[in-house]
Write a protein that holds these residues in place. Sequence first.
Motif, short mmCIF file in Angstrom:
data_model
loop_
_atom_site.label_atom_id
_atom_site.label_comp_id
_atom_site.label_asym_id
_atom_site.label_seq_id
_atom_site.Cartn_x
_atom_site.Cartn_y
_atom_site.Cartn_z
N LEU A 5 0.81 -1.21 0.00
CA LEU A 5 0.00 0.00 0.00
C LEU A 5 0.84 1.27 0.00
O LEU A 5 0.30 2.36 -0.09
N PHE A 10 1.32 1.69 -6.58
CA PHE A 10 0.00 1.68 -5.97
C PHE A 10 -0.48 3.10 -5.67
O PHE A 10 -1.64 3.45 -5.95
N LEU A 11 0.40 3.93 -5.13
CA LEU A 11 0.00 5.30 -4.78
C LEU A 11 -0.40 6.09 -6.02
O LEU A 11 -1.35 6.88 -5.98
N SER A 13 -1.68 4.74 -8.76
CA SER A 13 -2.98 4.19 -9.17
C SER A 13 -4.10 4.73 -8.28
O SER A 13 -5.20 5.04 -8.77
N LYS A 14 -3.82 4.85 -6.98
CA LYS A 14 -4.84 5.35 -6.06
C LYS A 14 -5.16 6.82 -6.34
O LYS A 14 -6.32 7.24 -6.28
N LYS A 15 -4.13 7.59 -6.67
CA LYS A 15 -4.34 9.01 -6.98
C LYS A 15 -5.26 9.15 -8.19
O LYS A 15 -6.21 9.94 -8.18
N SER A 17 -7.36 6.87 -9.33
CA SER A 17 -8.67 6.36 -8.95
C SER A 17 -9.47 7.41 -8.19
O SER A 17 -10.67 7.61 -8.45
N ASP A 18 -8.83 8.11 -7.26
CA ASP A 18 -9.52 9.14 -6.48
C ASP A 18 -9.98 10.29 -7.38
O ASP A 18 -11.08 10.84 -7.19
N LYS A 176 -7.02 -3.91 -4.88
CA LYS A 176 -5.61 -3.59 -5.16
C LYS A 176 -4.86 -4.76 -5.78
O LYS A 176 -3.93 -4.56 -6.56
N LEU A 179 -4.79 -4.83 -9.75
CA LEU A 179 -4.18 -3.75 -10.53
C LEU A 179 -3.24 -4.26 -11.62
O LEU A 179 -3.18 -3.65 -12.70
N LEU A 207 -10.39 1.84 -7.75
CA LEU A 207 -10.18 1.09 -6.50
C LEU A 207 -11.40 1.21 -5.62
O LEU A 207 -11.84 2.31 -5.28
N ASP A 209 -13.92 0.82 -2.34
CA ASP A 209 -13.83 0.98 -0.89
C ASP A 209 -14.51 -0.18 -0.18
O ASP A 209 -14.74 -0.13 1.03
#
Length: 352
Positions: A5, A10-11, A13-15, A17-18, A176, A179, A207, A209
């Motif tokens: 994480l 990953f970070l 991809s999360k950015k 996604s957000d 996750k 991905l 991603l 929740d």
Amino acid sequence: MASDLTSDTFLASKKISDEIKADLAVHPEKYTMLTGDRPTGRLHMGHYFGTIRERVALQNAGVTTRIIIADYQVITDRDTTANIADNVHNMVIDYLACGIDPEKTIIFTHSAVPALNQLMLPFLSLVTESELMRNPTVKAEQEASGHALTGLLLSYPVHQACDILFCKGNVVPVGKDQLPHIEQTRQIARRFNERYGHVFPEPHGLLTDAVEIPGLDGRKMSKSYGNAIALSATEEETAKLIKKSQTDSERMITFDKENRPGVSALLTTAALTTGRTEQDIAAEIGNDGAGALKRYVTESVNAYLAPIRERRRELEGQPEMVREILHEGNRRANEIANATLDEVREAMGMVY
């Protein structure tokens, strides 16, 4: 990679996604979502809280939604297609009972859409064997099944790219650990566009929740573990499953996932179906023991699933309507797939 994480990948991809989630709320019409399941048995509460509830929310928000029943993927690691027709039929019923609207969402099967599967041929030319072998899901699926590595399992990430790209999907709800599949699809789209001309979007993982609901033994809820509550289970079947679930000898009920997996799994199930926290429920039951906890969980689950089960019963009495919904979904998916394959053949100079 995906399980870390804190990794840069990953970070990043999360950015993204957000950012997509924020834009979705304003411009849902910009997005096409592809998601689906393998028809290896009945859908259960893990599927509902893990993915189906999210699909319904995105559908209702105005996102263009496609759901694939991945029947060809059943044979990636299994030697039989016994019961597959029944599994597919019941999967459609489960989707509809949970709120998937066939007017808004196309539900279709792999095997009924030839042009989708034909994309495998050009797509396979865009990946190397080593890239496929590195995919963690391929390795995990092979180890879990104990099956020899079939060509279909090895090329599973490419087949998934066909699923996503045939309908120009640009968002895919994932956990996750999935991905790497999305990155493989992005790579295939990018390589095709660079080699032949722009046809495909490069999709992003959305991603989720979603809380992973544990099985009744504390492990991941899974049909193969026998620890799952099927959406199609009756109230009596649900009560029996919960009653025989494993807890421990300590009478005081506390939430401790590591040391009390069985008790904690029941508390999480109750929390998801009531909207309360595990700690609140544990405090309420206190020293009344596992029997009281199981009664509470049974009542909570049965109350939560009651409207889904009522709708299921109605749909079970209308098998022709259910079949027609799938046939219409297959027809619409074929229209999309044929148009995309025409674009691919034109880009490749294969229109004769």
